[in-house]
Design an enzyme around this catalytic site. Structure first.
Site, PDB file in Angstrom:
ATOM      1  NE  ARG A  79      10.217  -8.035 -39.021  1.00 52.96           N
ATOM      2  CZ  ARG A  79       9.779  -7.026 -38.976  1.00 52.96           C
ATOM      3  NH1 ARG A  79       9.683  -6.203 -37.927  1.00 52.96           N
ATOM      4  NH2 ARG A  79       9.228  -6.282 -40.149  1.00 52.96           N
ATOM      5  CG  HIS A 422       2.878  10.349  10.169  1.00 51.41           C
ATOM      6  ND1 HIS A 422       2.488  11.333   9.460  1.00 51.41           N
ATOM      7  CD2 HIS A 422       1.924  10.003  11.343  1.00 51.41           C
ATOM      8  CE1 HIS A 422       0.997  11.655  10.213  1.00 51.41           C
ATOM      9  NE2 HIS A 422       0.801  10.984  11.183  1.00 51.41           N
ATOM     10  CD  GLU A 711       2.227  -3.457  17.390  1.00 51.95           C
ATOM     11  OE1 GLU A 711       2.479  -2.558  16.548  1.00 51.95           O
ATOM     12  OE2 GLU A 711       1.161  -3.124  18.058  1.00 51.95           O
ATOM     13  N   GLY A 732       0.966  -6.970  12.885  1.00 53.96           N
ATOM     14  CA  GLY A 732       1.288  -5.560  12.443  1.00 53.96           C
ATOM     15  C   GLY A 732       2.651  -5.357  11.969  1.00 53.96           C
ATOM     16  CB  THR A 733       3.709  -6.668   8.674  1.00 53.38           C
ATOM     17  OG1 THR A 733       2.962  -5.736   7.965  1.00 53.38           O
ATOM     18  CG2 THR A 733       3.537  -7.979   8.826  1.00 53.38           C
ATOM     19  CG  ASN A 734       3.511  -0.830   8.998  1.00 55.79           C
ATOM     20  OD1 ASN A 734       3.458  -1.636   7.822  1.00 55.79           O
ATOM     21  ND2 ASN A 734       2.240   0.004   8.835  1.00 55.79           N
ATOM     22  CG  ASP A 735       5.435  -0.752  15.163  1.00 56.67           C
ATOM     23  OD1 ASP A 735       6.350   0.064  14.671  1.00 56.67           O
ATOM     24  OD2 ASP A 735       4.641  -0.364  16.162  1.00 56.67           O
ATOM     25  CB  CYS A 797      -3.774  -5.460  10.573  1.00 59.87           C
ATOM     26  SG  CYS A 797      -2.899  -5.114  12.029  1.00 59.87           S
TER      27      CYS A 797
END
EC number: 2.7.9.1
Length: 860
Positions: A79, A422, A711, A732-735, A797
């Site tokens: 095994r 979005h 951002e 604001g880590t998205n932008d 955020c």
């Protein structure tokens, strides 16, 4: 081969020097079973160093092979024993040593049929996994032993090997080389294994499951793999040896069952021993184990024990139960649950046991599952909701004006988009299952048809969206209910006691705020006010403001919105009742609130009593080549100050109203898209003027905090001078990701898979925070802000705040809290607790020992 290699080649006994890092998890687990006095057949462990040497072309000396054969005294199985059971390994080979002479002895002892089945199964397994012959030639269960032996000789031009030592040597060589094969390497690296992951092997005496009386093999576990509730499950197959099944083999139940015979009835003492062994394994191995066993004429042998496979809901229940029973401490229970698993428990899930009619796959953007009828517009979704029908909103990609339709839907499916598009962001905020960038679908809005390959689905047809797996299914799938039970609550209570970093929620509506409170958020870290203006009773006033030419006319239109905004904020403050609420001032470009088709502009002209040509010119004037980098955020607040003045007044008046009925409210006002200190100064002066006016008018005192949403890369680099004029910074880590990379988060999905696949990016930076680039900006910004103002609050955020890997970075960066979608709050709470636990272990100088204790024991 160096003889010294055999110094670690050991028989597994209670005191033998067996190590999971040297001999693998299975060897260590078998040693633990032996220490528990379980009836484990004699087993020998081959270390990874020997396996590597075999894979490199060196053979075990004949004397060593002969010693193994002599010690075994019968048939053997080999095994795999990797360091981590999740890494898998080559197929187990059983009944090594079977040859013509042994077959004759078994025929006398067991009868021709049983002996033939055993020998035939071994030859088939050896041909496929060791000799690497065509599996199709050796997979026929109806083939006779003679036919299988003849087929082997025809393919290899030699008889089936009769020397047990040769058989064993070839098995070991085959398994060692299979581990180093390119496919095996890729599969285990996908599971997190290093490129040079070691493999040990275990050679074990066979316990034959053929013969008189109650004889067979099986497995048993004491927990339901899907629900995690206590329940004995498994199977027992009579007259069966491993995977080699005799022609008359039949399965029986383990526990008493009205549908047929059971092991509990046929061999009550064996069944009682199995239950006793299961309890002992749970306590000693600190895990729920599945036990593999063999019964030979009523005599029980324990062959192996492995960690029970489990769903996310089962993982939570098992971890909490082990901690409540005192088998593991709460910190270990926290470490045994993957944070992303909690996201699945908040929603309905497709039952993994149910059949699936797969249409296509896409990017799993928001977890959970829902069934509904296809609709292709927000209006159709609202109409369906009014009729009480569940609808799935299917779009090429969603726009801000689709929010009402998303609220009315049970799930969202888009042809395009990525993890920060979005559709994905809003769906996660609403807790809707969502799939974006669905492969191969084409939406014909005019014909109201969705095509996927050769299949077509018309509006009104039912589909299921599995946002956890990214699968789109035809029809209604069987569902599991959300698992927000006592175990879920207990785990998060332990997480809150362990973590050091705060967790807030991104919430735009009272419904969002209530959900955030229910999931344990410590406040609202981002309230996006622009979503409030898309409601039907507010959009006309917003459009009237946009078409106003003079400040006083804009104020007239905004005066209609003021009481609505005030009511919005009052509700949020009341729901959060003492917890902080961070309100981001108006951010999007104004063109998003205007129609872009001819019919919509005609209706707008009628409602505003303006010539159509004036409306068209105004829409065209507001259009921008790159609206995400245009007139939005603080730039709009400076050039059209009436909007921010109205919002500030609404916030202050709401704080006064809510403060009269609850705990003191200290609203936090956040300025978006800042890139220069002077922007903050200008907005700050206007807000201070509004605050003074409201205090004078209302004859009431209130406090507030002013902050900046970081951002843009420049805001991160100039955070020191910006911090001098505010109380908090929130990344604001998205932008920030979008601007740092120069990528559109809505369009990047078109090539992101190719980039990740070719190693340009290690991960989608919109999904997992880029710690090298974007993360460095966060570190720089936080350090410079605190150097200027040591007491300033620094947070994150963006949607990365709900990702476990990104949360670990935030804690290391010294952020005070993260804020994420309400349905990701439990994920963030657990991830923050786990990172805190790891930091404490490292700080105490016990990192290595602590990590071992926090994870399941080796072999589990």
């Amino acid at each position: 081969m160096n003889p010294a290699d055999f110094s670690q080649f050991v028989e597994i006994t209670p005191s033998a020097p067996v190590s999971a890092t040297v001999h693998g998890w299975r060897a260590k687990c078998l040693q633990r079973l032996i220490r528990m006095d379980l009836p484990v057949p004699r087993s020998r462990a081959i270390p990874a160093s020997v396996v590597r040497a075999i894979a490199a072309g060196r053979s075990l000396p004949e004397a060593e092979l002969g010693r193994l054969i002599a010690e075994g005294g019968g048939l053997m199985g080999v095994r795999p024993s990797a360091m981590d059971p999740e890494w898998g390994g080559p197929s187990t080979i059983l009944n090594i040593g079977l040859n013509d002479a042994c077959h004759r002895q078994l025929t006398e002892r067991l009868g021709a049929e049983a002996a033939d089945a055993l020998y035939r199964g071994f030859v088939q397994s050896y041909a496929i996994h060791v000799a690497r012959l065509d599996p199709d030639m050796f997979s026929d269960p109806a083939a006779s032993l003679a036919e299988v032996l003849d087929a082997y000789q025809d393919e290899t031009d030699e008889p089936f090997p009769q020397d047990p030592a040769r058989q064993l040597g070839e098995v070991l060589r085959s398994m060692a080389r299979a581990w180093d094969g390119p496919t095996a390497r890729l599969l285990r690296q996908a599971k997190g294994a290093p490129a040079d992951a070691p493999l040990g092997l275990v050679v074990q005496d066979m316990a034959l499951a053929l013969g008189p009386g109650v004889t067979g093999s099986g497995s048993i576990q004491f927990i339901d793999s899907v629900t995690g509730t206590p329940r004995i499950t498994g199977r027992f197959r009579g007259q069966t040896q491993g995977r080699a099944v005799g022609r008359d083999a039949g399965s029986i139940y383990l526990t008493r069952d009205a549908r047929g015979p059971s092991l509990e009835e046929a061999a009550p003492e064996v069944f009682a021993d199995l239950v006793r062994f299961g309890v002992a394994a749970r306590e000693r191995l600190r895990e729920e184990m599945q036990i593999e066993f063999v019964v030979a004429d009523g005599v029980l042998s324990i062959i192996d024990a492995i960690r029970v496979q489990r769903s996310s809901r089962a993982a939570v229940r098992i971890a909490v139960a082990l901690a409540r029973d005192g088998i593991i401490p709460p910190d270990q229970a926290l470490m045994r649950v993957q944070p992303r698993a909690l996201a699945e428990l908040l929603h309905h899930q497709v039952d993994p046991r149910a059949p699936r009619d797969l249409i296509t796959r896409g990017m799993a953007a928001s977890p959970g599952a829902a069934t509904g009828r296809i609709v292709f517009s927000a209006a159709a979704a609202q109409a369906a909701a009014a009729r009480g029908e569940a609808a799935v909103l299917v779009r090429r990609e969603t726009l801000p004006e689709d929010i009402r339709g998303m609220h009315a839907s049970v799930a969202v499916l888009t042809e395009r988009g990525g993890m920060s598009s979005h559709a994905a962001v809003i769906a996660r905020g609403l807790g809707l299952p969502c799939i974006v960038s669905a492969a191969g679908i084409h939406i014909d809005v005019r014909a109201r048809v969705m095509r996927a390959g050769t299949r077509s689905f018309r509006e009104g047809e039912e589909i299921t969206i599995d946002g956890t797996s990214g699968e789109v299914l035809a029809g209604a799938a069987e569902m599991l209910e959300p698992a927000l039970d006592d175990s879920f609550t207990q785990l998060l209570d332990w997480a809150d006691a362990a973590r050091e970093m705060g967790v807030r929620a991104n919430a735009d509506t009272p419904e969002d705020a209530r959900t955030a409170r229910m999931f344990g958020a410590q406040g609202i870290g981002l309230c996006r006010t622009e979503h409030m203006f898309f409601e039907e009773n507010r959009l006309p006033a917003m459009r009237e403001m946009i078409f106003a030419d003079r400040p006083e006319d804009r104020r007239v239109a905004l005066d209609r919105l003021l009481p609505m905004q005030r009511a919005d904020f009052t509700n949020l403050f009341r729901i959060m009742d003492g917890y902080p609420v961070t309100i981001r001032l108006f951010d999007p470009p104004l063109h998003e609130f205007l129609p872009h088709d001819r019919e919509g502009m005609r209706e707008l002209a009628e409602s505003l009593d303006l010539p159509l040509s004036d409306v068209v010119r105004r829409v065209e004037a507001l259009s921008e080549y790159n609206p995400m980098l245009g007139m939005r955020g603080v730039r709009l607040g400076i050039t059209v100050p009436e909007i921010y003045e109205m919002q500030a007044r609404a916030i202050f008046e709401a704080a006064i109203e809510a403060g009269r009925q609850g705990e003191g409210v200290v609203p936090e006002i956040m300025i978006p898209l800042v890139s220069a200190m002077r922007e903050v100064e200008l907005i700050r002066h206007r807000i201070e003027s509004v605050a003074a006016a409201v205090r004078a008018e209302k004859r009431a005192e209130f406090a507030y905090r002013l902050g900046v949403m970081v951002e843009t890369p420049r805001a991160a680099l100039r955070a020191g001078e910006i911090a001098a004029h505010c109380s908090f910074l929130s990344f604001g880590t998205n932008d920030l990701t979008q601007m740092t990379y120069g990528l559109s988060r809505d369009d990047a999905a078109r090539f992101m898979n190719s980039y990740v696949g070719q190693g340009v990016f290690s991960e989608d930076p919109f999904h997992i925070l880029d710690q090298d680039g974007v993360g460095e900006l966060v570190m720089i910004g936080a350090a410079r802000a605190r150097a200027q103002k040591p007491g300033i609050t620094v947070s994150m955020c963006g949607e990365h705040g709900g990702n476990a890997d990104s949360i670990a970075f935030c804690l290391r960066a010294g952020l005070d809290y993260v804020s994420c979608s309400p349905f990701r709050v439990p994920v963030a709470r657990l991830a923050a607790a786990q990172e805190t636990i790891l930091r404490r272990l490292a700080d105490s100088g016990r990192a290595e020992a602590g990590l071992d204790s926090a994870a399941p024991p080796a072999g589990v």
